[in-house]
Design a protein around this motif. Structure first.
Motif, PDB file in Angstrom:
ATOM      1  N   GLY A  53      32.570  31.971  48.296  1.00 53.89           N
ATOM      2  CA  GLY A  53      31.617  31.780  46.926  1.00 53.89           C
ATOM      3  C   GLY A  53      30.509  31.030  47.703  1.00 53.89           C
ATOM      4  O   GLY A  53      30.173  29.912  46.826  1.00 53.89           O
ATOM      5  N   ASP A  77      30.917  36.089  48.095  1.00 48.32           N
ATOM      6  CA  ASP A  77      30.847  36.200  46.834  1.00 48.32           C
ATOM      7  C   ASP A  77      30.674  37.261  45.510  1.00 48.32           C
ATOM      8  O   ASP A  77      30.387  38.517  45.908  1.00 48.32           O
ATOM      9  N   ILE A  78      31.627  37.339  44.776  1.00 50.82           N
ATOM     10  CA  ILE A  78      31.612  38.020  43.797  1.00 50.82           C
ATOM     11  C   ILE A  78      30.296  38.564  42.900  1.00 50.82           C
ATOM     12  O   ILE A  78      30.038  39.451  42.603  1.00 50.82           O
ATOM     13  N   LYS A  82      23.004  37.172  42.931  1.00 46.34           N
ATOM     14  CA  LYS A  82      23.323  36.495  44.183  1.00 46.34           C
ATOM     15  C   LYS A  82      22.356  36.509  45.679  1.00 46.34           C
ATOM     16  O   LYS A  82      22.437  36.381  46.358  1.00 46.34           O
ATOM     17  N   ASP A 104      35.414  40.341  45.508  1.00 44.80           N
ATOM     18  CA  ASP A 104      35.421  38.879  44.940  1.00 44.80           C
ATOM     19  C   ASP A 104      37.103  38.703  45.422  1.00 44.80           C
ATOM     20  O   ASP A 104      37.994  39.343  45.799  1.00 44.80           O
ATOM     21  N   LEU A 105      36.783  37.130  45.292  1.00 45.89           N
ATOM     22  CA  LEU A 105      38.090  36.675  45.885  1.00 45.89           C
ATOM     23  C   LEU A 105      39.285  36.553  45.113  1.00 45.89           C
ATOM     24  O   LEU A 105      40.432  36.233  45.902  1.00 45.89           O
ATOM     25  N   ARG A 120      32.177  24.840  48.673  1.00 43.30           N
ATOM     26  CA  ARG A 120      32.245  24.549  47.124  1.00 43.30           C
ATOM     27  C   ARG A 120      32.127  24.635  46.382  1.00 43.30           C
ATOM     28  O   ARG A 120      31.487  25.622  45.743  1.00 43.30           O
TER      29      ARG A 120
HETATM   30  C1  SAM Z   1      29.875  26.921  41.085  1.00 44.08           C
HETATM   31  S1  SAM Z   1      29.117  28.376  42.064  1.00 44.08           S
HETATM   32  C2  SAM Z   1      28.976  27.485  43.478  1.00 44.08           C
HETATM   33  C3  SAM Z   1      28.689  28.131  44.734  1.00 44.08           C
HETATM   34  C4  SAM Z   1      28.147  27.446  46.101  1.00 44.08           C
HETATM   35  N1  SAM Z   1      29.132  26.939  46.444  1.00 44.08           N
HETATM   36  C5  SAM Z   1      27.558  26.525  45.638  1.00 44.08           C
HETATM   37  O1  SAM Z   1      28.244  25.258  46.161  1.00 44.08           O
HETATM   38  O2  SAM Z   1      26.385  25.999  45.844  1.00 44.08           O
HETATM   39  C6  SAM Z   1      30.365  28.776  42.857  1.00 44.08           C
HETATM   40  C7  SAM Z   1      30.563  31.087  43.202  1.00 44.08           C
HETATM   41  O3  SAM Z   1      31.816  30.833  42.312  1.00 44.08           O
HETATM   42  C8  SAM Z   1      31.150  32.541  43.275  1.00 44.08           C
HETATM   43  N2  SAM Z   1      32.237  33.004  42.218  1.00 44.08           N
HETATM   44  C9  SAM Z   1      33.655  32.725  41.210  1.00 44.08           C
HETATM   45  N3  SAM Z   1      34.744  33.172  40.818  1.00 44.08           N
HETATM   46  C10 SAM Z   1      34.554  34.085  42.170  1.00 44.08           C
HETATM   47  C11 SAM Z   1      35.665  35.052  42.395  1.00 44.08           C
HETATM   48  N4  SAM Z   1      36.520  35.631  42.031  1.00 44.08           N
HETATM   49  N5  SAM Z   1      35.207  35.934  43.522  1.00 44.08           N
HETATM   50  C12 SAM Z   1      33.907  35.511  44.406  1.00 44.08           C
HETATM   51  N6  SAM Z   1      33.322  34.498  43.241  1.00 44.08           N
HETATM   52  C13 SAM Z   1      33.016  34.191  43.311  1.00 44.08           C
HETATM   53  C14 SAM Z   1      30.245  32.083  41.232  1.00 44.08           C
HETATM   54  O4  SAM Z   1      29.663  33.724  41.736  1.00 44.08           O
HETATM   55  C15 SAM Z   1      29.162  31.229  41.849  1.00 44.08           C
HETATM   56  O5  SAM Z   1      28.659  31.520  42.426  1.00 44.08           O
END
Ligand code: SAM
Length: 273
Positions: A53, A77-78, A82, A104-105, A120
């Motif tokens: 993510g 990341d999904i 980005k 997609d996680l 994070r």
């Molecule tokens: C609050 S952001 C944090 C991004 C990064 N980890 C940081 O701390 O800067 C949450 C991230 O999780 C990703 N995300 C949310 N659901 C997801 C999923 N099912 N699969 C992959 N990524 C996901 C979002 O696209 C987003 O970029």
């Protein structure tokens, strides 16, 4: 209201290029505490790292420098927008040991064989974070390290108290809850790691407070960028959200007000060897 299964992602905060810019500010705020955490957890040159993510890739860029020249980093990341921006920024920074992939996680498989996994502010957005931790355990080499950081929004405060900020945080937390996730997951991280089979679990807490500058707008910005989801969940009208968000930004402009974000719980542990 859109049925949960019809939605591509559970994520409530606006994504894409605008979402990336919010994450840039978030990463600026958390840069030093994240670097300290990565060092404490034992990141070292030569390691193969996964950032789960990864958003705009800011932590991937830090990891890529820390594990160079022989180590590598994969960010997943999904959000394809980005990920595309992250790829371009990695090239601009001449980082050759970092790659990115759209996954997609909640659906896809994780790549395997990492020494170090960082995640994070992601588990708080997932419907089944415990399952993901078990999958990450399987993606790590025996004895590999996981580092997790996530929020506990009850720890948020402002001085003076702001009705608008408190309401904005409440709506954000409730919206995430409606989607089956938990914005207050932070304190659960250590026990979740243990339940996923990790050993030597350790814990830390940080909280950032702001009195001036752009970082002070991160909380209003987060609620602003979650407004569509809040409205979709039927928790407030568009007019209410516009008034609320305007009041939050106004509070941030007061040079004597303080805004402290959520408590961030950090946990790190080792995969069984
Ligand atoms: C609050 S952001 C944090 C991004 C990064 N980890 C940081 O701390 O800067 C949450 C991230 O999780 C990703 N995300 C949310 N659901 C997801 C999923 N099912 N699969 C992959 N990524 C996901 C979002 O696209 C987003 O970029």
């Amino acid at each position: 209201m859109m049925a949960p299964e019809a939605r591509k992602t559970n994520y409530v905060i606006r994504g894409g290029a605008e979402g990336r810019e919010r994450l840039r500010l978030l990463s600026q705020i958390h840069r030093q505490s994240t670097l300290d955490l990565l060092q404490r957890a034992g990141v070292a040159p030569g390691m193969a790292c996964l950032d789960v993510g990864c958003g705009g890739g800011d932590v991937c860029f830090e990891l890529a420098r820390l594990v160079a020249p022989d180590g590598s980093v994969l960010g997943i990341d999904i959000d394809a927008v980005k990920i595309d921006i992250a790829q371009r920024e990695a090239r601009a920074q001449r980082l050759e040991n970092v790659a990115f992939r759209v996954i997609d996680l909640e659906q896809g498989e994780l790549p395997l064989q990492f020494d170090f996994v960082h995640i994070r502010f992601v588990l708080s957005h997932l419907r089944n974070p415990q399952k993901l931790l078990a999958t990450i355990h399987g993606a790590l080499r025996p004895g590999g390290t996981i580092v997790v950081a996530d929020t506990q929004f009850y720890g948020f405060f402002s001085e003076p108290e702001s009705r608008a900020l408190a309401r904005g945080v409440e709506l954000y937390v409730k919206t995430i809850e409606r989607r089956g996730a938990n914005a207050n997951i932070g304190p659960r991280l250590p026990s979740m790691l243990a339940a996923a089979g990790f050993q030597d679990v350790q814990v830390g807490v940080v909280q950032h407070a702001h009195i001036r500058g752009e970082p002070k707008t991160i909380l209003p910005l987060t609620v602003d960028f979650s407004a569509d989801a809040i409205i979709t969940e039927g928790l407030a009208s568009r007019a209410e959200m516009e008034a609320l968000v305007a009041e939050m930004y106004e509070f941030a402009e007061n040079p004597m007000s303080i805004i402290a974000g959520p408590r961030i719980i950090q946990a790190w542990a080792k995969a069984a060897s």
